[in-house]
Design a protein around this motif. Structure first.
Motif, short mmCIF file in Angstrom:
data_model
loop_
_atom_site.label_atom_id
_atom_site.label_comp_id
_atom_site.label_asym_id
_atom_site.label_seq_id
_atom_site.Cartn_x
_atom_site.Cartn_y
_atom_site.Cartn_z
N PHE A 111 0.85 -1.19 0.00
CA PHE A 111 0.00 0.00 0.00
C PHE A 111 0.89 1.24 0.00
O PHE A 111 1.89 1.30 0.71
CB PHE A 111 -0.90 0.01 1.23
CG PHE A 111 -1.74 1.25 1.36
CD1 PHE A 111 -2.90 1.41 0.61
CD2 PHE A 111 -1.37 2.27 2.23
CE1 PHE A 111 -3.68 2.56 0.72
CE2 PHE A 111 -2.13 3.42 2.35
CZ PHE A 111 -3.29 3.56 1.59
N GLN A 112 0.54 2.22 -0.82
CA GLN A 112 1.30 3.47 -0.85
C GLN A 112 0.35 4.66 -0.79
O GLN A 112 -0.74 4.64 -1.35
CB GLN A 112 2.19 3.55 -2.08
CG GLN A 112 1.49 3.39 -3.41
CD GLN A 112 2.45 3.55 -4.58
OE1 GLN A 112 3.19 4.54 -4.68
NE2 GLN A 112 2.46 2.57 -5.48
N LEU A 113 0.81 5.71 -0.11
CA LEU A 113 0.02 6.92 0.08
C LEU A 113 0.93 8.13 -0.05
O LEU A 113 1.98 8.20 0.61
CB LEU A 113 -0.65 6.92 1.45
CG LEU A 113 -1.36 8.22 1.86
CD1 LEU A 113 -2.59 8.45 1.00
CD2 LEU A 113 -1.72 8.18 3.35
N ARG A 114 0.54 9.08 -0.89
CA ARG A 114 1.27 10.33 -1.01
C ARG A 114 0.62 11.36 -0.08
O ARG A 114 -0.58 11.61 -0.16
CB ARG A 114 1.26 10.85 -2.45
CG ARG A 114 2.08 12.10 -2.63
CD ARG A 114 2.06 12.61 -4.05
NE ARG A 114 2.74 13.89 -4.14
CZ ARG A 114 2.73 14.68 -5.20
NH1 ARG A 114 2.08 14.29 -6.29
NH2 ARG A 114 3.35 15.83 -5.21
N GLU A 115 1.42 11.94 0.80
CA GLU A 115 0.88 12.78 1.86
C GLU A 115 0.21 14.04 1.34
O GLU A 115 -0.89 14.42 1.78
CB GLU A 115 2.01 13.16 2.84
CG GLU A 115 1.56 14.01 4.01
CD GLU A 115 2.69 14.31 4.97
OE1 GLU A 115 3.11 15.49 5.04
OE2 GLU A 115 3.15 13.38 5.66
N LEU A 116 0.83 14.75 0.39
CA LEU A 116 0.33 16.05 -0.05
C LEU A 116 -1.03 15.95 -0.71
O LEU A 116 -1.94 16.72 -0.40
CB LEU A 116 1.34 16.69 -1.01
CG LEU A 116 0.94 18.06 -1.57
CD1 LEU A 116 0.88 19.11 -0.46
CD2 LEU A 116 1.92 18.50 -2.66
N THR A 117 -1.19 15.02 -1.62
CA THR A 117 -2.41 14.92 -2.42
C THR A 117 -3.37 13.83 -1.93
O THR A 117 -4.48 13.72 -2.45
CB THR A 117 -2.07 14.63 -3.89
OG1 THR A 117 -1.36 13.38 -3.97
CG2 THR A 117 -1.19 15.73 -4.47
N GLN A 118 -2.91 13.02 -0.95
CA GLN A 118 -3.70 11.91 -0.43
C GLN A 118 -4.02 10.88 -1.50
O GLN A 118 -5.00 10.13 -1.39
CB GLN A 118 -4.99 12.42 0.22
CG GLN A 118 -4.76 13.24 1.48
CD GLN A 118 -4.10 12.43 2.59
OE1 GLN A 118 -4.65 11.46 3.08
NE2 GLN A 118 -2.89 12.84 2.97
N GLU A 119 -3.21 10.82 -2.57
CA GLU A 119 -3.34 9.78 -3.58
C GLU A 119 -2.88 8.45 -3.00
O GLU A 119 -1.83 8.39 -2.35
CB GLU A 119 -2.51 10.12 -4.81
CG GLU A 119 -2.96 11.35 -5.56
CD GLU A 119 -1.97 11.74 -6.64
OE1 GLU A 119 -2.18 11.34 -7.79
OE2 GLU A 119 -0.98 12.44 -6.31
N ALA A 120 -3.65 7.41 -3.23
CA ALA A 120 -3.33 6.10 -2.65
C ALA A 120 -3.52 5.01 -3.70
O ALA A 120 -4.33 5.13 -4.62
CB ALA A 120 -4.22 5.82 -1.44
N ALA A 121 -2.75 3.93 -3.54
CA ALA A 121 -2.86 2.78 -4.43
C ALA A 121 -2.47 1.54 -3.66
O ALA A 121 -1.74 1.60 -2.66
CB ALA A 121 -1.96 2.95 -5.65
N ILE A 122 -2.96 0.40 -4.12
CA ILE A 122 -2.64 -0.87 -3.46
C ILE A 122 -2.23 -1.89 -4.51
O ILE A 122 -2.77 -1.91 -5.62
CB ILE A 122 -3.85 -1.38 -2.64
CG1 ILE A 122 -3.44 -2.57 -1.78
CG2 ILE A 122 -5.03 -1.71 -3.54
CD1 ILE A 122 -4.49 -2.97 -0.77
N ASP A 123 -1.24 -2.72 -4.18
CA ASP A 123 -0.82 -3.85 -5.00
C ASP A 123 -1.26 -5.13 -4.31
O ASP A 123 -0.96 -5.34 -3.12
CB ASP A 123 0.70 -3.89 -5.17
CG ASP A 123 1.23 -2.76 -6.03
OD1 ASP A 123 0.43 -1.92 -6.47
OD2 ASP A 123 2.46 -2.71 -6.23
N LEU A 124 -1.94 -6.00 -5.03
CA LEU A 124 -2.29 -7.33 -4.56
C LEU A 124 -1.45 -8.33 -5.36
O LEU A 124 -1.58 -8.41 -6.58
CB LEU A 124 -3.77 -7.61 -4.76
CG LEU A 124 -4.73 -6.61 -4.09
CD1 LEU A 124 -6.19 -6.96 -4.43
CD2 LEU A 124 -4.52 -6.57 -2.58
#
Length: 334
Positions: free
Chosen positions: A223-236
């Motif tokens: 799971f990754q999250l960019r703090e400034l823009t709150q963009e998030a993504a997940i790898d399964l």
């Protein structure tokens, strides 16, 4: 879908690539090719072998200025100590943006088990390095003078650090990393955009193996999250390993989903939205001390820039290997 609607979503996709062009080393699926050190500094020297990994990635073959990435990483334990070191150099090109960088890593590994047979290890790692950003504006087209377009090649060099931890307990592992801890101006000196490139990464997984079987299976997530823009993504992710006389063959499948996307008007004049959905099959082989892997990422959304995918090849070499000390199915360590 109307042409203008297609262009709207394509523009969003391209802007997403450009927005990440100043964030240091891009995060793809490289880490799944036996290279967790590339995203987690705490993995430097965690394995029984010193490792060198060379990765090349090319997106959208046949398209000018398509994104491409080249990385070279190496990490090793310092003798029989509890410390490890590593280094990463990379070159990333993405349209008019490009960046080159180099990191040096120190990691420390604490053993909590009574013996090395049972793996119970907590690791901390710190990477520090410089990144040189470039923005080539020489071919930009504009009508008249523009204060934000110089018409030349803009460049800047910034210092930043990554910090993270890893925990291994038998067949289970957990990683957490904060990337780009420091704030800086970036290449265009727009503090509202580039001052905070902080990104949070979390990975966890477990390796299953039936006693006496040459097969093992490893599901994992990232799971990754960019703090400034709150963009998030997940790898399964899911990988399967087969132990052979010469080493190991393995294959895997990774699915990445972004939680952010673009809205567009479809042919029925209603509003739809689209997020990034990407699938990546992976094939690899460990032959004695050599490693080779190939993966192909394909975007499965309705609106894409091109039908072509993203090709990636990784070549690796292990050296200064010690015996497999731990009684666990832990390919990243044993």
């Amino acid at each position: 879908m109307a042409k203008k609607n297609t262009l709207t979503v394509i523009l969003f996709v391209l802007m997403s690539f450009l927005a990440s062009a100043q964030e240091g080393l891009p995060i793809y699926t490289d880490y799944l090719t036996d290279n967790y050190y590339l995203i987690h500094p705490s993995m430097a020297g965690a394995a029984n072998c010193a490792k060198v990994r060379l990765t090349g990635r090319q997106q959208w073959f046949g398209h000018e200025n398509a994104p491409k990435l080249l990385t070279l990483s190496a990490n090793s334990r310092i003798g029989d100590s509890q410390s490890g070191i590593g280094g990463i150099v990379f070159a990333d090109e993405n349209g008019y943006h490009s960046q080159k960088g180099a990191y040096f890593t120190y990691a420390h590994h604490l053993m909590f088990s009574r013996s090395e047979v049972d793996l119970n290890m907590l690791s901390f790692g710190l990477s520090a390095g410089f990144i040189q950003y470039q923005l080539d504006e020489t071919s930009f087209l504009f009508d008249g003078p523009d204060p934000i377009v110089s018409g030349g090649v803009e460049s800047a060099t910034n210092f930043n650090i990554d910090f993270g931890f890893s925990y291994h307990y038998l067949d289970f592992y957990l990683h957490g990393t904060v990337k780009n801890v420091l704030e800086n101006s970036g290449v265009n000196n727009d503090l509202s955009i580039t001052s905070n490139m902080r990104r949070y990464l979390f990975s966890t997984g477990y390796v299953f193996n039936k006693y006496g079987s040459s097969w093992s299976f490893e599901p994992s997530i990232m799971f990754q999250l960019r703090e400034l823009t709150q963009e998030a993504a997940i790898d399964l992710n899911a990988k399967a390993y087969k132990t052979m006389d010469f080493g190991r063959i393995w294959a895997g499948l990774s699915y990445r989903k972004s939680f952010d996307g673009a809205e567009y008007v479809n042919d029925g004049n209603s509003i739809d939205s689209q997020t990034l959905n990407q699938i990546t099959p992976i094939l690899g082989i460990n032959y004695n001390n050599l490693m080779f892997a190939y993966n192909y990422s394909h975007q499965i959304d309705d609106v894409v820039f091109t039908n072509g995918g993203f090709h990636q090849i990784t070549i690796g070499f292990n050296f200064n290997c010690r015996r497999a000390r731990y009684e666990c199915n832990c390919p990243a360590v044993n």
